[in-house]
Write an enzyme that holds these catalytic residues in place. Structure first.
Site, PDB file in Angstrom:
ATOM      1  CB  THR A   1      -0.931   0.017   1.228  1.00  0.00           C
ATOM      2  OG1 THR A   1      -0.124  -0.038   2.424  1.00  0.00           O
ATOM      3  CG2 THR A   1      -1.877  -1.173   1.217  1.00  0.00           C
ATOM      4  N   GLY A   2       2.171   1.106  -0.098  1.00  0.00           N
ATOM      5  CA  GLY A   2       3.079   2.241  -0.019  1.00  0.00           C
ATOM      6  C   GLY A   2       3.240   2.976  -1.341  1.00  0.00           C
ATOM      7  CG  ASP A   3       4.940   7.267  -3.102  1.00  0.00           C
ATOM      8  OD1 ASP A   3       3.881   7.775  -3.493  1.00  0.00           O
ATOM      9  OD2 ASP A   3       6.055   7.556  -3.586  1.00  0.00           O
TER      10      ASP A   3
ATOM     11  CB  ALA B   1       3.607  -0.771  -3.877  1.00  0.00           C
ATOM     12  NE  ARG B   2      -1.604   4.749  -4.152  1.00  0.00           N
ATOM     13  CZ  ARG B   2      -1.453   5.986  -4.614  1.00  0.00           C
ATOM     14  NH1 ARG B   2      -0.330   6.654  -4.381  1.00  0.00           N
ATOM     15  NH2 ARG B   2      -2.409   6.558  -5.324  1.00  0.00           N
TER      16      ARG B   2
ATOM     17  NE  ARG C   1       1.728   0.507   9.238  1.00  0.00           N
ATOM     18  CZ  ARG C   1       2.504   1.364   9.887  1.00  0.00           C
ATOM     19  NH1 ARG C   1       3.219   0.946  10.918  1.00  0.00           N
ATOM     20  NH2 ARG C   1       2.564   2.618   9.513  1.00  0.00           N
TER      21      ARG C   1
ATOM     22  CE  LYS D   1      16.911   6.180 -15.160  1.00  0.00           C
ATOM     23  NZ  LYS D   1      15.519   6.475 -15.506  1.00  0.00           N
TER      24      LYS D   1
ATOM     25  CG  ASP E   1      18.775  10.363  -2.457  1.00  0.00           C
ATOM     26  OD1 ASP E   1      18.120   9.401  -2.015  1.00  0.00           O
ATOM     27  OD2 ASP E   1      18.389  11.081  -3.395  1.00  0.00           O
TER      28      ASP E   1
ATOM     29  CG  HIS F   1      20.788   6.354  -8.393  1.00  0.00           C
ATOM     30  ND1 HIS F   1      20.332   5.066  -8.310  1.00  0.00           N
ATOM     31  CD2 HIS F   1      19.819   7.117  -7.835  1.00  0.00           C
ATOM     32  CE1 HIS F   1      19.144   5.043  -7.725  1.00  0.00           C
ATOM     33  NE2 HIS F   1      18.820   6.270  -7.426  1.00  0.00           N
TER      34      HIS F   1
END
Length: 481
Positions: free
Chosen positions: A19-21, A23-24, A51, A182, A235, A240
């Protein structure tokens, strides 16, 4: 262009954090696209786990909403979405407790590929691995996918590796970095190792310098709390940009297979020289039409960087004396990611001084317009003598290969299917992650020990002036963003 999509084997994919960002936004829309393209066999199933107490119907409704939000109408249709959702089920689980795990075990089949996507905070990796083992859910050939950040430093990366290794061996662990999925990143290897034109020139004898840029127009936005604890170095650079550097600089692997490729990438990281402070520029974007970095992270005393530029050297025969310039930042002039190989000028010009002396440039564009551009020198057309100019031999994938190429799988789609295939070539190995942190940690410790502050820079520009000076000292300049 004719599609060559080959279905993968039947699988059960469990998405923890369903239900997280992430995944969406990426995982579920990407899986829907693989389903529509015929790559997902009829027996494949996707099981959401989180959860939140809800049933499968409620989660399917969330998946439909995610597909409609994050995919354009041209890439979805109601019948396809309905058929895709028939493969979905949901189980509420407690990642740190016992609730729901027996139900999850009842959903998993023993005669298909098993994959478990940890789309959760790294602090939960160990708990999930332990429960998959304790409840006898994951087979010995099951695969787990873990997202960055994989540690905050060398010590935490080692701890995470050790935790996962308690229940899974290295061949089962897929540390995902979406940059490696990519299309153009993989084409970098094809250009290098599939053409005799480039590889003989891919060394310090012919290459003047290399630039790797990942520029973003957006600020830190809603990620302020996380970003202020990491900064651009943790980050972006440590993962990356490091991966792009490795693929650009590595020696040819003996075969295009996972460990052969990752062995060569590891050698590049271990050959990186320490970086002196004068070869690093750190910045924070100022306020403009939008809030400043300090306002975005709600910390007026922050010393974390939203921009970093670095000059690196690789201590080996191939790259001795050839500098690599890396930069990444937020709230810059444009969204642009590219790898640029600047070749040396001809050793002797046969033309008059007025003609000028030129150097070839190869640019590999990762986003937004994927493609490869090689600038070559020709005579300027027209009368008036010999004057040299540079012109591009430009291969935009969409132009060269047809409109279908614009609809190729995105990074997450490709990498998830590689997990199902059991192909680890485009995933980071544990020792590779630790080596990257081993190089990164002293750099961060250095500026933290000195109390260095990032310099402010104007938003919508190319970053701090000091970054341009870093290049100007070497009589070079950054490519335009």
């Amino acid at each position: 262009m004719v599609s060559r999509v080959i279905p993968v084997d039947p699988f059960d994919l469990v998405i923890f954090g369903a239900t997280g960002d992430l995944a969406r936004r990426k995982i579920l829309p990407g899986l829907y696209r693989r389903f529509c393209d015929g790559q997902m066999p009829p027996e494949a199933r996707i099981i959401g786990a989180a959860r939140t107490e809800q049933d499968s119907a409620a989660w399917r409704a969330q998946v439909v909403e995610a597909i409609e939000t994050f995919l354009p109408a041209s890439k979805r249709d109601p019948s396809g979405v309905k058929a895709f959702c028939e493969r979905l089920s949901y189980v509420a689980v407690d990642a740190t407790g016992d609730a729901g795990w027996a139900d999850l075990k009842g959903e998993i089949r023993d005669d298909v590929v098993q994959a478990f996507y940890f789309s959760v905070a790294p602090s939960l990796f160990g708990a999930l691995a332990e429960r998959l083992h304790h409840f006898n859910i994951a087979r010995q050939d099951a695969r787990i996918v873990v997202e960055k950040p994989f540690g905050r430093d060398l010590a935490t990366a080692r701890e995470l590796n050790a935790t996962l290794a308690t229940h899974f061996n290295e061949t089962q662990i897929y540390r995902i970095d979406h940059y490696l999925g990519k299309e153009t990143v993989q084409n970098l290897m094809a250009v290098r190792f599939g053409n005799t034109l480039f590889e003989p020139l891919w060394n310090s004898q012919y290459v003047d310098h290399v630039q790797i840029t990942v520029a973003e127009e957006v600020g830190v936005g809603g990620r302020g709390a996380y970003y202020d604890k990491s900064g651009a170095m943790r980050d972006m650079v440590q993962n990356h940009l490091m991966q792009l550097l490795c693929l650009t600089a590595m020696e040819p692997p003996a075969r295009f297979e996972p460990n052969a490729v990752r062995d060569e990438k590891l050698k590049v990281i271990r050959a990186l020289d320490p970086v002196p402070p004068e070869h690093i520029v750190r910045g924070q974007y100022k306020a403009g039409a939008q809030p400043s970095y300090l306002q975005d992270v709600e910390n007026t005393a922050s010393r974390s960087e939203s921009f970093i530029a670095m000059k690196l050297h690789i201590a080996n025969w191939r790259w001795n004396g050839t500098p690599f310039y890396l930069r990444t930042g937020k709230r810059l002039k444009a969204r642009k990611s590219e790898i640029v190989i600047h070749f040396k000028e001809t050793p002797h010009s046969i033309f008059d001084a007025d003609a000028g002396n030129r150097a070839n440039v190869l640019s590999i564009r990762l986003q937004p317009d994927e493609g490869i551009d090689l600038r070559v020198t020709i005579k300027e057309p027209g009368p008036g003598g010999m004057r040299l100019i540079d012109v591009p031999l430009d291969m935009s994938f969409a132009d060269a290969l047809g409109p279908e190429v614009a609809d190729v799988p995105d990074a997450y789609e490709r990498l998830i299917m590689d997990v199902i295939r059991g192909n680890q070539t485009l995933f980071m190995r544990g020792d590779e992650v630790e080596a990257a942190w081993g190089w990164t940690d002293p750099i961060i410790a250095g500026w933290e020990g000195r109390g260095d502050r990032p310099v402010p820079y104007e938003p919508g520009n190319t970053g701090p002036e000091e970054a341009a000076i870093l290049m100007h000292r070497d009589n070079r300049r950054w490519r335009e963003i």
